[in-house]
Design a protein around this motif. Structure first.
Motif, PDB file in Angstrom:
ATOM      1  N   PRO A 200     108.340  76.619 -44.115  1.00 12.21           N
ATOM      2  CA  PRO A 200     107.360  75.737 -43.452  1.00 12.21           C
ATOM      3  C   PRO A 200     108.005  74.566 -42.716  1.00 12.21           C
ATOM      4  N   GLU A 201     109.154  74.076 -43.199  1.00 10.41           N
ATOM      5  CA  GLU A 201     109.788  72.946 -42.525  1.00 10.41           C
ATOM      6  C   GLU A 201     110.277  73.346 -41.135  1.00 10.41           C
TER       7      GLU A 201
ATOM      8  N   THR B  67     109.178  75.851 -39.423  1.00 10.14           N
ATOM      9  CA  THR B  67     107.992  76.178 -38.628  1.00 10.14           C
ATOM     10  C   THR B  67     107.376  74.922 -38.014  1.00 10.14           C
ATOM     11  N   SER B  68     107.211  73.882 -38.801  1.00 12.34           N
ATOM     12  CA  SER B  68     106.577  72.655 -38.292  1.00 12.34           C
ATOM     13  C   SER B  68     107.441  71.966 -37.245  1.00 12.34           C
TER      14      SER B  68
ATOM     15  N   SER C 147     101.286  71.184 -32.743  1.00  8.34           N
ATOM     16  CA  SER C 147      99.857  71.276 -32.454  1.00  8.34           C
ATOM     17  C   SER C 147      99.616  71.024 -30.976  1.00  8.34           C
TER      18      SER C 147
ATOM     19  N   ARG D 196      98.818  76.235 -29.808  1.00  4.62           N
ATOM     20  CA  ARG D 196      99.952  75.450 -30.274  1.00  4.62           C
ATOM     21  C   ARG D 196     101.037  75.492 -29.203  1.00  4.62           C
TER      22      ARG D 196
END
Length: 653
Positions: free
Chosen positions: A405-406, A408-409, A414, A422
């Motif tokens: 997730p890190e 990915t973010s 957004s 996105r």
């Protein structure tokens, strides 16, 4: 980012941009049987669309290799049987299934079987180092590996005791029904998990959904007018995202797919393969295209080929010149760009009348439902005629990196309106012209592409630093005299003497695939630094043309055949001289350079040599002996020493 890239200097407009619509219109298939891929058709699973096409075109050829062929009905029924095996063993829940199979019909059966079972597939390349495959298998948490008889020992070694292994060649087809499986899947379900080179020194897994795959193929279908009469060639490994797109472009449109394993067969036979099977759409990375062009005599014209598609790394004006020289006037050349994370996001159509000005070939305009943003270091758009990082704004982006997730973010942001869209920051630099056409201007970071494979040099550097007697390591791309990119490693040894290049290659081969192993190793007393303490990459010297320090002593070529081979090897590898006992691959050679050598040998000796001969006899002395024996045996007049054409065989499951 280099601040100079943001200067106000002007960039010339590229000729031919106003002709793009008319060029694209030429992509209608002569048979006139193109059927538009509607937007509502992406709201299903990949398996559902394929099953419908199998019912619609049951007797049409789906897949043909050198030894196997399957109709749509045969492919569908066989995949249904394998899918039932997966459901029996693992249930119907979504999970990754690893595929360790040869390049050919079996892996395609396995792909659709996995999708029909409601799962998603992880392709593993049998040629990859075991350490890398084990890392991907462990990170994916795939509990089951699908393999075949040739790869069964490797599959068992990779799987160990924690993964189930199923050999497709041992399945009894009579035990499982072949009718379609009624298992409606959400378009949001994962379709596949493909690992790319990672900036942390470990490969990272990218997930794509059924909806995203179908959206991508919808753009292909409607722009290229792909129809059932088309025939597409698949040259690369199925662990490569571009091969997945080629497969789907064919089999989700009722067209025929012709896999050809260039890793085993080389590029010399490709021209005959394209002509004999009347291939209509060719796709490869530019490096493969350049090597393929070098095998041509200049007499080929490929009368059925209507599209030549380049993707995976930058296209240069000289590539366009080669297209204009070797292909028919009605053949269209396409420069596309995409990534595993966002699939294809733009392309540029070129015909024989298109002029390319400057050093860059445009990558074109954004595709439907995709917007291209050029971003500065502050994340704001830089506007036209300025260089910025290419950001892809769309609702059809990857959900992200598998179990990370890190990361990915950091890569997926957004959208401005916080809706379904996105933004993926690609790390590529681009310049947007006034009409919205984008020109690729290189990489922002140190992620590079070599022979079509995306590589994080950090991963290569990490592997080098894990070796004995390596204190510092920097890896970068330099072009050969022919313009092809190659990896060069700059090293500082812990103590003298420095390691031999052959030893370094042997150790790296245990950790990295061949395309990530540097072609040259340059040892320095210290890395050059700028006044601020940062690495001065501009001061890194080009690799010397001198023969590298090898385990073998230099022995000059003696016989006429050895002398000719020495000249060809030296020119291909960019070296001043080559000894008769030097190993081609220890000198920095790889599979694509091997095809170039074989092509030149064909011209020199007037008969064909199989690519495998260079792998089996990688020294000049050994290869020259084989050539002399074949010449004396009268093989020259036979025109080829390759095997037969292959016959139709049933795939047994």
């Amino acid at each position: 980012m280099n601040k100079a890239l943001h200067s106000e200097r002007s960039y010339p407009l590229f000729a031919g941009l106003n002709r793009q619509r008319s060029i694209q219109a030429q992509c209608f298939h002569p048979a006139g049987s193109f059927i538009e891929f509607r937007k509502d058709e992406i709201e299903q699973s990949v398996a559902a669309r394929f099953a419908r096409l199998a019912r619609e075109y049951p007797d049409r050829l789906a897949v043909k290799t050198t030894t196997q062929e399957l109709t749509y009905e045969e492919l569908n029924r066989t995949a249904n049987r394998v899918a039932r095996v997966l459901i029996q063993e693992r249930g119907t829940g979504a999970e990754p299934i690893a595929l360790l199979l040869e390049h050919g019909a079996s892996v395609i059966v396995a792909i659709f079987a996995v999708l029909k079972a409601g799962k998603f597939y992880l392709p593993l390349d049998p040629t990859y180092p075991q350490a890398r495959s084990k890392t991907m298998l462990a990170d994916s948490q795939a509990a089951l590996v699908l393999t075949d008889a040739p790869n069964l020992p490797l599959a068992r070694e990779l799987a160990g005791s924690g993964h189930q292994v199923i050999n497709l060649d041992e399945l009894n087809p009579g035990l499982f029904p072949s009718d379609d499986i009624e298992s409606p899947l959400s378009p949001d379900n994962p379709a596949y998990l493909i690992y790319t080179s990672g900036s942390t020194g470990r490969p990272k897994g990218v997930v794509q959904t059924h909806r995203n795959v179908l959206h991508d193929i919808r753009n292909y279908t409607n722009a290229f007018h792909i129809c059932p009469e088309d025939r597409l060639v698949a040259l690369h490994s199925y662990s490569f995202a571009d091969t997945t797109r080629t497969t789907n472009a064919a089999l989700l449109n009722g067209a025929s797919l012709y896999p050809f394993d260039v890793g085993k067969e080389g590029l010399v036979p490709v021209a005959e393969w394209l002509t004999r099977h009347e291939i209509t759409i060719y796709r490869s990375v530019p490096t493969t295209f350049r090597q393929f062009i070098r095998t041509l005599t200049g007499e080929e014209r490929f009368p059925k080929l209507r599209l030549v598609y380049m993707a995976g790394e930058p296209v240069y004006p000289r590539d366009v010149d080669q297209y204009k020289r070797h292909f028919n006037d009605d053949c269209i050349f396409i420069n596309g760009m995409g990534s595993t994370e966002c699939l294809t996001h733009c392309w540029y159509f070129i015909d024989k009348k298109t002029a390319i000005d400057g050093y860059h070939v445009p990558i074109g305009h954004a595709l439907e439902d995709i917007e291209i943003l050029l971003l500065g270091d502050d994340g704001k758009e830089v506007g036209t005629q300025k260089v910025g990082e290419i950001g892809i704004k769309s609702r059809y982006l990857s959900p992200g990196y598998w179990r990370n997730p890190e990361l990915t973010s950091a890569a997926f942001l957004s959208g401005p309106d916080h809706g379904n869209e996105r933004v993926y920051r690609t790390g590529d630099l681009g310049l947007m012209l006034e009409d919205g056409c984008v020109v690729h201007m290189g990489r922002k970071d140190f992620q590079v592409k070599v022979r079509g494979h995306r590589i994080e040099v950090v991963e290569v550097e990490t592997a080098l630093l894990g070796l004995d007697n390596i204190k510092e390591a920097i890896v970068m791309v330099r072009e050969t005299q022919s313009g092809d990119p190659r990896l060069v490693a700059y090293l500082v040894a812990t103590q003298a003497p420095a390691s031999k290049p052959s030893a370094l290659r042997d150790e790296l081969a245990k950790k990295l695939p061949d395309y990530m192993i540097p072609s040259a190793f340059v040892f320095l007393d210290a890395l050059p630094l700028l006044p601020n303490g940062k690495l001065d990459r501009r001061a890194l010297p080009a690799p010397a043309a001198a023969r590298p320090d090898l385990e073998t002593f230099f022995v000059a070529p003696g016989s006429p055949t050895e002398i000719l081979l020495g000249q060809i090897w030296a020119e291909t590898l960019g070296l001043e001289r080559v000894g008769v006992h030097d190993n081609f691959f220890e000198l920095g050679g790889h599979s694509l350079l091997a095809t170039q050598v074989i092509s030149r040998l064909r011209d020199a000796f007037r008969f064909e040599l199989p690519l495998r001969m260079l792998f089996e006899h990688p020294t000049i002395a050994s290869l020259a002996e084989q050539i002399d024996v074949l010449s004396w045996a009268g093989k020259r007049d036979e025109g080829s020493i390759r095997g037969g054409q292959g016959t139709r065989e049933e795939i047994k499951f």
